[in-house]
Design an enzyme around this catalytic site. Sequence first.
Site, PDB file in Angstrom:
ATOM      1  N   GLN A  71       0.841  -1.203   0.000  1.00  0.00           N
ATOM      2  CA  GLN A  71       0.000   0.000   0.000  1.00  0.00           C
ATOM      3  C   GLN A  71       0.875   1.252   0.000  1.00  0.00           C
ATOM      4  O   GLN A  71       1.795   1.377   0.809  1.00  0.00           O
ATOM      5  CB  GLN A  71      -0.910   0.002   1.249  1.00  0.00           C
ATOM      6  N   SER A  72       0.579   2.177  -0.927  1.00  0.00           N
ATOM      7  CA  SER A  72       1.365   3.412  -0.992  1.00  0.00           C
ATOM      8  C   SER A  72       0.545   4.656  -0.675  1.00  0.00           C
ATOM      9  O   SER A  72       1.116   5.715  -0.426  1.00  0.00           O
ATOM     10  CB  SER A  72       2.011   3.554  -2.381  1.00  0.00           C
ATOM     11  N   HIS A  88      -8.385  -1.565  -6.369  1.00  0.00           N
ATOM     12  CA  HIS A  88      -7.955  -1.505  -7.766  1.00  0.00           C
ATOM     13  C   HIS A  88      -8.863  -2.429  -8.578  1.00  0.00           C
ATOM     14  O   HIS A  88      -9.092  -3.572  -8.178  1.00  0.00           O
ATOM     15  CB  HIS A  88      -6.531  -2.039  -7.934  1.00  0.00           C
ATOM     16  N   HIS A 116      -8.571   1.862  -0.891  1.00  0.00           N
ATOM     17  CA  HIS A 116      -8.935   1.851  -2.310  1.00  0.00           C
ATOM     18  C   HIS A 116      -8.901   0.433  -2.849  1.00  0.00           C
ATOM     19  O   HIS A 116      -8.079  -0.382  -2.438  1.00  0.00           O
ATOM     20  CB  HIS A 116      -7.999   2.754  -3.136  1.00  0.00           C
TER      21      HIS A 116
HETATM   22  P1  AMP Z   1      -1.460   1.283  -3.669  1.00  0.00           P
HETATM   23  O1  AMP Z   1      -0.010   1.157  -4.061  1.00  0.00           O
HETATM   24  O2  AMP Z   1      -2.214   0.006  -3.599  1.00  0.00           O
HETATM   25  O3  AMP Z   1      -1.606   2.127  -2.413  1.00  0.00           O
HETATM   26  O4  AMP Z   1      -2.154   2.075  -4.861  1.00  0.00           O
HETATM   27  C1  AMP Z   1      -2.057   3.435  -5.013  1.00  0.00           C
HETATM   28  C2  AMP Z   1      -2.313   3.731  -6.465  1.00  0.00           C
HETATM   29  O5  AMP Z   1      -2.614   5.103  -6.587  1.00  0.00           O
HETATM   30  C3  AMP Z   1      -1.132   3.456  -7.395  1.00  0.00           C
HETATM   31  O6  AMP Z   1      -1.502   2.484  -8.365  1.00  0.00           O
HETATM   32  C4  AMP Z   1      -0.836   4.820  -8.016  1.00  0.00           C
HETATM   33  O7  AMP Z   1      -0.454   4.731  -9.365  1.00  0.00           O
HETATM   34  C5  AMP Z   1      -2.150   5.543  -7.839  1.00  0.00           C
HETATM   35  N1  AMP Z   1      -2.082   6.986  -7.786  1.00  0.00           N
HETATM   36  C6  AMP Z   1      -1.233   7.766  -7.068  1.00  0.00           C
HETATM   37  N2  AMP Z   1      -1.493   9.064  -7.257  1.00  0.00           N
HETATM   38  C7  AMP Z   1      -2.544   9.130  -8.108  1.00  0.00           C
HETATM   39  C8  AMP Z   1      -3.284  10.185  -8.704  1.00  0.00           C
HETATM   40  N3  AMP Z   1      -2.996  11.460  -8.452  1.00  0.00           N
HETATM   41  N4  AMP Z   1      -4.299   9.877  -9.544  1.00  0.00           N
HETATM   42  C9  AMP Z   1      -4.590   8.604  -9.819  1.00  0.00           C
HETATM   43  N5  AMP Z   1      -3.940   7.547  -9.282  1.00  0.00           N
HETATM   44  C10 AMP Z   1      -2.928   7.804  -8.451  1.00  0.00           C
END
Ligand code: AMP
Length: 112
Positions: A92-93, A100, A98
């Site tokens: 998770q980043s 996907h 969320h």
């Molecule tokens: P996770 O790594 O599961 O937390 O997913 C976070 C996701 O958010 C990643 O796939 C990123 O590419 C996406 N992300 C980050 N910033 C944005 C943004 N401004 N608009 C759309 N997606 C984003």
Amino acid sequence: MTIFQKILDGKIPADMVWEDEKAVAFRDIEPKAPVHVLVIPRKPYRNIGEGATEDPELMGHLLWVCSQIAEQEGIAESGYRVITNKGDEGGQSVDHLHFHILGGRQLGWTPS
Ligand code: AMP
């Protein structure tokens, strides 16, 4: 404040594909498949653990939204994947829950 909260607040743009009273969905900025959409609750639960504990009904709604978006994006028949990452080892980043939705090509298994 997370980047997703800024999207919810309209402070930064996103390519929205769904908006209702409880959830929004937008295209991932770094898509990993031809269809890569993120479904998020308006309430800022940090992850699936927090969201499912505090609001299990909302989790059902978010998964329903995922299935609706799959129909909308034309991948319901061909197939798709719904993923939520939790915590460091889960990858998770962004600390705003969320899901996907990934589809539009044959997906590999398993995550490395
Ligand atoms: P996770 O790594 O599961 O937390 O997913 C976070 C996701 O958010 C990643 O796939 C990123 O590419 C996406 N992300 C980050 N910033 C944005 C943004 N401004 N608009 C759309 N997606 C984003």
